[in-house]
Scaffold this motif. Structure first.
Motif, PDB file in Angstrom:
ATOM      1  N   ILE A 282       0.834  -1.207   0.000  1.00  0.00           N
ATOM      2  CA  ILE A 282       0.000   0.000   0.000  1.00  0.00           C
ATOM      3  C   ILE A 282       0.867   1.255   0.000  1.00  0.00           C
ATOM      4  N   SER A 283       2.093   1.144   0.501  1.00  0.00           N
ATOM      5  CA  SER A 283       3.002   2.287   0.452  1.00  0.00           C
ATOM      6  C   SER A 283       3.278   2.709  -0.982  1.00  0.00           C
ATOM      7  N   MET A 284       3.310   1.739  -1.893  1.00  0.00           N
ATOM      8  CA  MET A 284       3.699   2.036  -3.272  1.00  0.00           C
ATOM      9  C   MET A 284       2.590   2.746  -4.039  1.00  0.00           C
ATOM     10  N   TYR A 285       1.370   2.275  -3.852  1.00  0.00           N
ATOM     11  CA  TYR A 285       0.224   2.970  -4.427  1.00  0.00           C
ATOM     12  C   TYR A 285      -1.001   2.665  -3.589  1.00  0.00           C
ATOM     13  N   PHE A 286      -1.536   3.697  -2.949  1.00  0.00           N
ATOM     14  CA  PHE A 286      -2.664   3.498  -2.034  1.00  0.00           C
ATOM     15  C   PHE A 286      -4.015   3.758  -2.693  1.00  0.00           C
ATOM     16  N   GLU A 287      -4.008   4.374  -3.886  1.00  0.00           N
ATOM     17  CA  GLU A 287      -5.250   4.833  -4.514  1.00  0.00           C
ATOM     18  C   GLU A 287      -6.067   3.655  -5.052  1.00  0.00           C
TER      19      GLU A 287
END
Length: 554
Positions: A282-287
């Motif tokens: 989720i750190s890499m892409y949370f959207e």
């Protein structure tokens, strides 16, 4: 529950058993209400125009005060986790505002406002000069003591200082100045601002996972006297939607993980950490639009972790060489048939998971993305083998030789390749070529990843007789104590943080979203290693984050 020594009866070798997952298959049985997801999306879309109007109403207004208000609102939206809804609007506002930056700040003497402008511009890749902070210094050349009465201003200056580059000497002073006063400030202000200050002292916003910032900031904003009801409602709906999407993903990857059946196929030498891996993804892409990418990347992280643990914690050198040779060929080598069943399983699992990736991206005509990820994975495997050869004979090489291998083995390059793989046409062939050129940005991140891994994992390494660690290499080469070595490695970390910030501003031929994945790698590492070794021993702060994010629905 601590680690124990295990004995594998197939090989007769001893190994250090790690505690099993705290979650097992819990998330497989968490009910997901699809109707609630639809309702939340509908409610968000209904409110979204009102929130956009907040941006655009000030956008159409004239004057520097209007521009400043817009940028303060962008900061608020970033902190609440909703800025991604308005990226085009935000970019347009910042492009036009930066053209008039000198006029905009000329007569501005509010510490909070200047610090937030600096933070937002630098975050979006605009190199706002740090000279703007000279106005807050007295005749003695030091920051004025009167600033310490402004808790929010001091906090924002502290946050801005974390975007310093190698040439921002005034921001070094700002960080020292604010850090010195923050603890006492936290004791003199309101409870909710005090909590925000304490959180920032633990990990600044710039280096923290965006979803964790939003989780903390929503509760802070709700207690602000001047909060906007529409924006707060929008932020809460957005956060709850994200929580439900994450739960749905976790349910899917838990089902996949259970079907792969690591527990019956491998001796318990590996870290059984699927939930934690998804959390770090989720750190890499949370959207929300990156949901399928998160599922892919969780599988990719699982592959990385299995490889790391196999080489690092279990395989003999002959087994490690056979596995590395087979993965280099992407086909069994001549010795694979003679290898134990666990190794054949690891090899097959890696090939199978990459076949999954090929199917996922096949319809996008982006075969180059999987090919590039495979190549980076092979390089990662080779570095794991090189490190294992040193470790198994208790070799402590020179610090420089160790770092050449260690910065690759810590897997930032492979992680970036795996991350880009799920990003659709954002990740062009040129983005992979940039990664393959070994840019200074990723090199600095990799050095810091290695140093953090070695400093937080030192006790675990030594407890199992694993001496090939950066701290030991530095101590041996320079004849210093462990304390002195750690102090020097920390200095290197700080220097590399500045290089990362500098490269984010200077790299112009790479899409901003790709560059953002690089800083997101750093954020993931800071959260993982900030409170101990988060993946190996996630029972502390990481467990608290997981409970807050996945179980305590807003």
């Amino acid at each position: 529950m601590g680690s124990q020594t295990g004995l594998d009866h197939e090989s007769g070798r001893k190994f250090k058993k790690l505690q099993p997952s705290q979650w097992a298959d819990y998330f497989l049985y968490v009910p997901i209400d699809e109707f609630e997801l639809d309702v939340l999306e509908t409610q968000l879309e209904a409110i979204k125009p009102n929130v956009r109007d907040m941006l655009m109403s000030s956008y159409h207004a004239e004057g520097h005060d209007s521009a400043k208000r817009k940028i303060l609102l962008i900061y608020l939206m970033i902190s609440l986790g909703v800025a991604y809804h308005f990226e085009n609007e935000n970019e347009n506002i910042l492009i036009h505002a930066f053209e008039k930056i000198d006029d905009m700040v000329e007569n501005e003497h509010d510490l909070y406002t200047i610090s937030i402008l600096f933070w937002v511009f630098r975050t979006y890749g605009y190199n706002m000069s740090s000279d703007v902070f000279k106005r807050f210094k007295g005749d003695d050349g030091k920051f004025m003591d009167t600033l310490t009465k402004d808790a929010k201003g001091m906090l924002s200056l502290y946050e801005a200082a974390h975007l310093r580059t190698t040439r921002d000497y005034i921001m070094d002073e700002a960080l020292s100045f604010t850090t010195k006063h923050m603890e006492s400030l936290a004791g003199r202000t309101s409870p909710h601002l005090s909590r925000l200050i304490q959180n920032a002292l633990g990990l600044s916003q710039h280096w923290n996972m965006e979803i964790l910032v939003a989780m903390e900031y929503i509760s802070f904003y709700e207690q602000e006297e001047d909060y906007d009801e529409t924006l707060l409602k929008f932020s809460k709906l957005n956060f709850k939607l994200l929580q439900l999407i994450y739960l749905k993903e976790l349910k899917m990857v838990t089902k996949w993980y259970k079907e792969v059946d690591f527990a019956s196929k491998l001796p318990p030498y590996f870290r059984d950490r699927l939930v934690e891996l998804h959390f770090f993804v989720i750190s890499m892409y949370f959207e929300p639009q990156f949901s399928s990418a998160r599922i892919m990347l969780t599988k990719f992280y699982t592959a990385e972790a299995i490889i790391d643990d196999t080489f690092d914690r279990y395989a003999s050198i002959s087994e490690a060489e056979s596995l590395a040779n087979s993965l280099e060929r992407w086909a069994p080598d001549k010795n694979m048939d003679k290898q134990p069943n666990y190794l054949k399983f690891v090899f097959k699992f890696i090939l199978d998971v990459f076949k999954d990736f090929e199917r996922e991206v096949g319809s996008e005509e982006r075969s180059y993305s999987v090919e590039s990820a495979v190549q980076e994975f092979k390089i990662l495997v080779k570095s794991n083998l090189d490190l294992a050869k040193w470790a198994q004979v208790a070799d402590v090489p020179s610090f420089e030789d160790y770092m050449v291998v260690g910065v690759v083995e810590v897997s930032l390059y492979a992680t970036m390749a795996g991350t880009l793989m799920g990003m659709g046409h954002i990740a062009t062939e040129e983005a992979y070529e940039w990664l393959n050129s070994r840019p200074k940005l990723i090199q600095a991140l990799s050095i810091n990843g290695r140093l953090m891994n070695d400093m937080t994992g030192f006790q675990d390494d030594m407890s199992r007789g694993y001496v090939t660690n950066g701290i030991n290499c530095y101590m041996k080469q320079y004849g210093v104590t462990k304390t002195e070595a750690v102090k020097e490695l920390q200095k290197m970390r700080v220097d590399n943080d500045k290089i990362v910030n500098e490269e984010l501003l200077m790299t112009k031929d790479v899409p901003r979203r790709v560059l953002k994945e690089a800083i997101n790698c750093a954020r993931m590492a800071n959260v993982a290693y900030g409170y101990g070794e988060g993946l190996t021993h996630p029972e502390g702060k990481i467990k608290d984050y997981i409970i807050s994010l996945y179980l305590n629905l807003i």
